[in-house]
Write a protein that holds these residues in place. Sequence first.
Motif, PDB file in Angstrom:
ATOM      1  N   UNK A  76     -17.649   0.287  16.552  1.00 23.80           N
ATOM      2  CA  UNK A  76     -16.241   0.106  16.188  1.00 23.80           C
ATOM      3  C   UNK A  76     -16.118  -0.284  14.722  1.00 23.80           C
ATOM      4  N   UNK A  77     -14.949  -0.031  14.153  1.00 20.69           N
ATOM      5  CA  UNK A  77     -14.674  -0.430  12.780  1.00 20.69           C
ATOM      6  C   UNK A  77     -14.194  -1.880  12.756  1.00 20.69           C
ATOM      7  N   UNK A  78     -14.383  -2.551  11.602  1.00 19.48           N
ATOM      8  CA  UNK A  78     -13.962  -3.941  11.436  1.00 19.48           C
ATOM      9  C   UNK A  78     -13.148  -4.063  10.161  1.00 19.48           C
ATOM     10  N   UNK A  79     -11.980  -4.703  10.287  1.00 15.93           N
ATOM     11  CA  UNK A  79     -11.148  -5.016   9.130  1.00 15.93           C
ATOM     12  C   UNK A  79     -10.962  -6.528   9.070  1.00 15.93           C
ATOM     13  N   UNK A  80     -11.376  -7.123   7.957  1.00 17.32           N
ATOM     14  CA  UNK A  80     -11.149  -8.544   7.709  1.00 17.32           C
ATOM     15  C   UNK A  80      -9.944  -8.681   6.791  1.00 17.32           C
ATOM     16  N   UNK A  81      -8.971  -9.470   7.177  1.00 19.08           N
ATOM     17  CA  UNK A  81      -7.773  -9.621   6.366  1.00 19.08           C
ATOM     18  C   UNK A  81      -7.546 -11.066   5.958  1.00 19.08           C
ATOM     19  N   UNK A  82      -7.177 -11.285   4.696  1.00 20.53           N
ATOM     20  CA  UNK A  82      -6.934 -12.644   4.222  1.00 20.53           C
ATOM     21  C   UNK A  82      -6.352 -12.628   2.816  1.00 20.53           C
ATOM     22  N   UNK A  83      -5.645 -13.715   2.484  1.00 21.07           N
ATOM     23  CA  UNK A  83      -5.199 -13.913   1.099  1.00 21.07           C
ATOM     24  C   UNK A  83      -6.218 -14.729   0.321  1.00 21.07           C
ATOM     25  N   UNK A  84      -7.121 -15.393   1.048  1.00 24.27           N
ATOM     26  CA  UNK A  84      -8.113 -16.267   0.421  1.00 24.27           C
ATOM     27  C   UNK A  84      -9.470 -16.031   1.091  1.00 24.27           C
ATOM     28  N   UNK A  85     -10.197 -14.996   0.711  1.00 24.06           N
ATOM     29  CA  UNK A  85     -11.450 -14.653   1.396  1.00 24.06           C
ATOM     30  C   UNK A  85     -12.452 -15.808   1.406  1.00 24.06           C
ATOM     31  N   UNK A  86     -13.228 -15.867   2.471  1.00 19.99           N
ATOM     32  CA  UNK A  86     -14.336 -16.826   2.491  1.00 19.99           C
ATOM     33  C   UNK A  86     -15.324 -16.423   1.402  1.00 19.99           C
ATOM     34  N   UNK A 107       5.049   2.589   4.728  1.00 19.99           N
ATOM     35  CA  UNK A 107       4.270   1.768   3.812  1.00 19.99           C
ATOM     36  C   UNK A 107       4.756   1.943   2.384  1.00 19.99           C
ATOM     37  N   UNK A 108       4.680   0.859   1.617  1.00 16.63           N
ATOM     38  CA  UNK A 108       4.992   0.956   0.196  1.00 16.63           C
ATOM     39  C   UNK A 108       3.856   1.725  -0.491  1.00 16.63           C
ATOM     40  N   UNK A 109       4.063   2.052  -1.739  1.00 17.04           N
ATOM     41  CA  UNK A 109       3.036   2.793  -2.477  1.00 17.04           C
ATOM     42  C   UNK A 109       1.725   2.010  -2.525  1.00 17.04           C
ATOM     43  N   UNK A 110       1.814   0.702  -2.786  1.00 11.26           N
ATOM     44  CA  UNK A 110       0.618  -0.133  -2.851  1.00 11.26           C
ATOM     45  C   UNK A 110      -0.052  -0.236  -1.485  1.00 11.26           C
ATOM     46  N   UNK A 111       0.766  -0.365  -0.422  1.00 10.12           N
ATOM     47  CA  UNK A 111       0.200  -0.442   0.923  1.00 10.12           C
ATOM     48  C   UNK A 111      -0.462   0.875   1.325  1.00 10.12           C
ATOM     49  N   UNK A 112       0.176   1.997   0.974  1.00  8.02           N
ATOM     50  CA  UNK A 112      -0.389   3.297   1.308  1.00  8.02           C
ATOM     51  C   UNK A 112      -1.737   3.502   0.631  1.00  8.02           C
ATOM     52  N   UNK A 113      -1.819   3.071  -0.618  1.00  8.92           N
ATOM     53  CA  UNK A 113      -3.087   3.178  -1.345  1.00  8.92           C
ATOM     54  C   UNK A 113      -4.164   2.325  -0.672  1.00  8.92           C
ATOM     55  N   UNK A 114      -3.777   1.106  -0.253  1.00  4.23           N
ATOM     56  CA  UNK A 114      -4.725   0.232   0.434  1.00  4.23           C
ATOM     57  C   UNK A 114      -5.141   0.829   1.779  1.00  4.23           C
ATOM     58  N   UNK A 115      -4.191   1.421   2.489  1.00  2.00           N
ATOM     59  CA  UNK A 115      -4.466   2.040   3.790  1.00  2.00           C
ATOM     60  C   UNK A 115      -5.499   3.157   3.653  1.00  2.00           C
ATOM     61  N   UNK A 116      -5.338   3.977   2.652  1.00  2.00           N
ATOM     62  CA  UNK A 116      -6.279   5.086   2.426  1.00  2.00           C
ATOM     63  C   UNK A 116      -7.662   4.573   2.052  1.00  2.00           C
ATOM     64  N   UNK A 117      -7.708   3.463   1.310  1.00  2.00           N
ATOM     65  CA  UNK A 117      -9.000   2.875   0.952  1.00  2.00           C
ATOM     66  C   UNK A 117      -9.696   2.296   2.184  1.00  2.00           C
ATOM     67  N   UNK A 118      -8.904   1.737   3.093  1.00  3.06           N
ATOM     68  CA  UNK A 118      -9.481   1.212   4.337  1.00  3.06           C
ATOM     69  C   UNK A 118     -10.126   2.344   5.135  1.00  3.06           C
ATOM     70  N   UNK A 119      -9.400   3.460   5.264  1.00  2.00           N
ATOM     71  CA  UNK A 119      -9.935   4.604   6.008  1.00  2.00           C
ATOM     72  C   UNK A 119     -11.194   5.153   5.348  1.00  2.00           C
ATOM     73  N   UNK A 120     -11.212   5.163   4.028  1.00  2.00           N
ATOM     74  CA  UNK A 120     -12.388   5.638   3.300  1.00  2.00           C
ATOM     75  C   UNK A 120     -13.578   4.713   3.557  1.00  2.00           C
ATOM     76  N   UNK A 121     -13.318   3.400   3.565  1.00  6.98           N
ATOM     77  CA  UNK A 121     -14.375   2.426   3.841  1.00  6.98           C
ATOM     78  C   UNK A 121     -14.915   2.607   5.251  1.00  6.98           C
ATOM     79  N   UNK A 122     -14.011   2.830   6.210  1.00  7.93           N
ATOM     80  CA  UNK A 122     -14.440   3.090   7.587  1.00  7.93           C
ATOM     81  C   UNK A 122     -15.303   4.344   7.659  1.00  7.93           C
ATOM     82  N   UNK A 123     -14.929   5.372   6.921  1.00  8.06           N
ATOM     83  CA  UNK A 123     -15.685   6.630   6.927  1.00  8.06           C
ATOM     84  C   UNK A 123     -17.109   6.424   6.409  1.00  8.06           C
ATOM     85  N   UNK A 124     -17.279   5.415   5.563  1.00  7.62           N
ATOM     86  CA  UNK A 124     -18.607   5.090   5.027  1.00  7.62           C
ATOM     87  C   UNK A 124     -19.354   4.110   5.932  1.00  7.62           C
ATOM     88  N   UNK A 125     -18.779   3.846   7.121  1.00  6.43           N
ATOM     89  CA  UNK A 125     -19.375   2.925   8.103  1.00  6.43           C
ATOM     90  C   UNK A 125     -19.590   1.531   7.532  1.00  6.43           C
TER      91      UNK A 125
END
Length: 815
Positions: A433-443, A279-297
């Motif tokens: 289960x955890x949920x990840x929503x991915x998009x360039x243009x969120x609803x 992962x790039x630096x920006x992707x790694x930072x995003x990845x860690x934030x995703x895991x943190x969000x999952x940890x907060x349910x």
Amino acid sequence: MSHLVGFRFAEVLLPRPLANGFTYEIPTELSPHIRIGTRVLVQFGPRKIYSAIVIRLHNNAPDNYEPKQILEVLGPVIDDVRNLQFWQWMAEYYMCTPGEVMNVALPSRLKLESETQLQCLIEEEYWDENLEAEDREILTITRNSPETTLNDLVKQYGTAAAKRAKKLVDIGVLGIKESIKYHSLEKWIKVVHINAHKKKEIEAILHPKTKAKAQQNIVLAYYQLQAEGHLFITREMLLNRSTSTIAALDALVRKNILEIREIKESALFSRSGVQAAKLTEAQQEAYEKILKTFAENKIALLHGITSSGKTELYVHLMKEIEKSGGQCLMLVPEIALTTQLINRLRHFFGERVSLYHSRMTDRERSDVWESVRKNDPGSQLVVGARSAIFLPFSNLKLIIIDEEHDSSYRQDAPNPRYQGRDSAIYLATLFGAHVLLGTATPSVESYFNTLQGKYGLIELHQRYEGLQLPEVHLINIREEKKKNRMKGNFSQTLIEAIDDALRRKKQTIIFQNRRGYSPKLICEDCGTVQMCDRCDISLTIHKAVHRLKCHYCGREKSIPPACVVCGSIHLKMLGAGTEQIEDELSSLFPGARIERLDLDTAQSKKRYNKMLTDMESGQIDILVGTQMVTKGLNFTKVEVVGVVNADNLLYFPEYRAHERAFQLLEQVAGRSGRSGQVGKVFIQTYNTGHPVLTFVKTHDYKAFYEWQSQERKTFLYPPFVRMIHLMLRHKDLKLLQKASIELTSMLKSVSEILVIGPEFPPVNRVNNYYRMGIFLKIPRNKSYLKTKRQIWSVCLDFFTHPEYKTVKFFFEVDA
């Protein structure tokens, strides 16, 4: 689920629009084989036979009817009761019946019923000599009459015929019609190998002063792909990586430097030998934030601009699920998107990835269903369209919803008219289960939920490898026409951009969100428009097949040589579809290789896959398409994107029109500039000052959200209220209008809801049924479930009235 022996009765769910289950008696000999989630064969009514699912076991005989016996056990179909709870939730939330949910959820092969067509699969000379006489009679009938249904057999031989038919299906001599369509022909793929014995020739090709630069790029690409761990390298992979032509590759084959071999497609994915990219630096930072969000349910919303590398993050998260032995579901909005994605994921996960969508044969779908039910390794990771949420998971750990904003996640018909994204989120809560929503243009709704703290927000503002976002140019069609700079549907500016891309061997995507050649055929003398006789809509001209087609009911006819009213031969086509755009491009650029991607051309899986392959390898110069070209496709050579007329998107009478216009335009713009060169997007419109186009030009989602949010708050639209659309249908217009007005009056008795209507939709008659709609707006602080029950109660009382019982109706929840 454990076996529950000793119960006398089973409540079963039938694939019919029934509000409740029905109780059947369990024969003693079948009792050890019946449990919750078992599929059983039952008789419903005088002669109808259905496969039903056991949803409850008990010892209480029904008071108001004599229970019939279960005829046969067909085997388990669901092991985890949470899947049945999901069905029940969906029926209540989307205001339909559990039987309708079951009918949509199960593959046809698991719904043996009276109308199921049966056919003998084996010639009589090969029948087992131990078959009983009754079995032979059934096989003879189904051999001589291929349209024979299960109901036909029951009428002739009684309910025992259902048991015999099931037995014959199980031993493989009798086939269900859907199963017969299945073909297990192994596909062969061409892969490339470098000839190690040609060391001198390879060194010459790699020499810095070589004149064969295109061939050099291919050889370098081969070594790069090999270094990345690819076990097999296809021609398409080489051409895509090297940006060279097929001619250069063929030259290397003629020199015997490269060899082409054919292998079975399954061998490509026999094991997962490719590691996920770092992962790039920006992707790694995003990845860690995703895991943190999952940890907060919390649900995580990944807002990543186009080409920011969201798929790489998906792969890393799926790798973790793979290691844990859990199940992962990845949803995509369009079946078309699964082709590129599944091939990409199989290079990382091998045989652990399965595909599931409605275009697969029924045999393929039922095989995946069974694999998921058993939690087989081959279905540990499932990629699918919205119907994949019904698969019988038992160890679901992660749901990834790609392009979460896409309207294709909503099912329009039949019931349940559900939203796949929202339903998947509830499914995840049942399994923890955890949920990840991915998009360039969120609803708008999803982004609203992040601001309310309900979802976690993770943002990726950098394109992968530092690529720049494309430049967006707005072209005023009115001004271009005044200056005589329009050729058909193309401005001179767009023509020059396409020409420049062609000269530099780059690709172009042209977006026109309307298929066919032209949406209207009008008589210039009397003004008559060719209309569908079943729907209040004009017939679309499909010039390639010389037909007029209705895109609502499917009716079609030949293009008339003269006006059907006055006989004039002066017929004119109004408006442009993808066919016409393709024709015009062929005239403007006669040497270009042009293809069209829309619902008409994508009907053939083989043709669609070839089109994607040709686009990836540079065999197509210009790709014309509808919204199918806007979503998730990754073509590295695309540099120019043209939008023929954005006004078709901007001026649609629906409150989500501006949101969908922004999403489609931003998404199609993101197809360009993915290989280093800055992409260029040209949007043609009569109103260059429209706010949506301003936001697209600056790629400013947050400003767009603020604008839309304020409008919806002012006029009370979601997400600031909840909204239900109630649609009524009948062939008698006057009866429909009377019913709609009276029902609207009754619904106003439900406290605190705002009732709007009744009103006709833009197309008020479809397939000879007139339609009227009623919108119900419900405050967010009011109990949604309680209010829906009140609305449902009012409607049931109303539609049981003798005068209105023939009026059809359905609900669109969260409209």
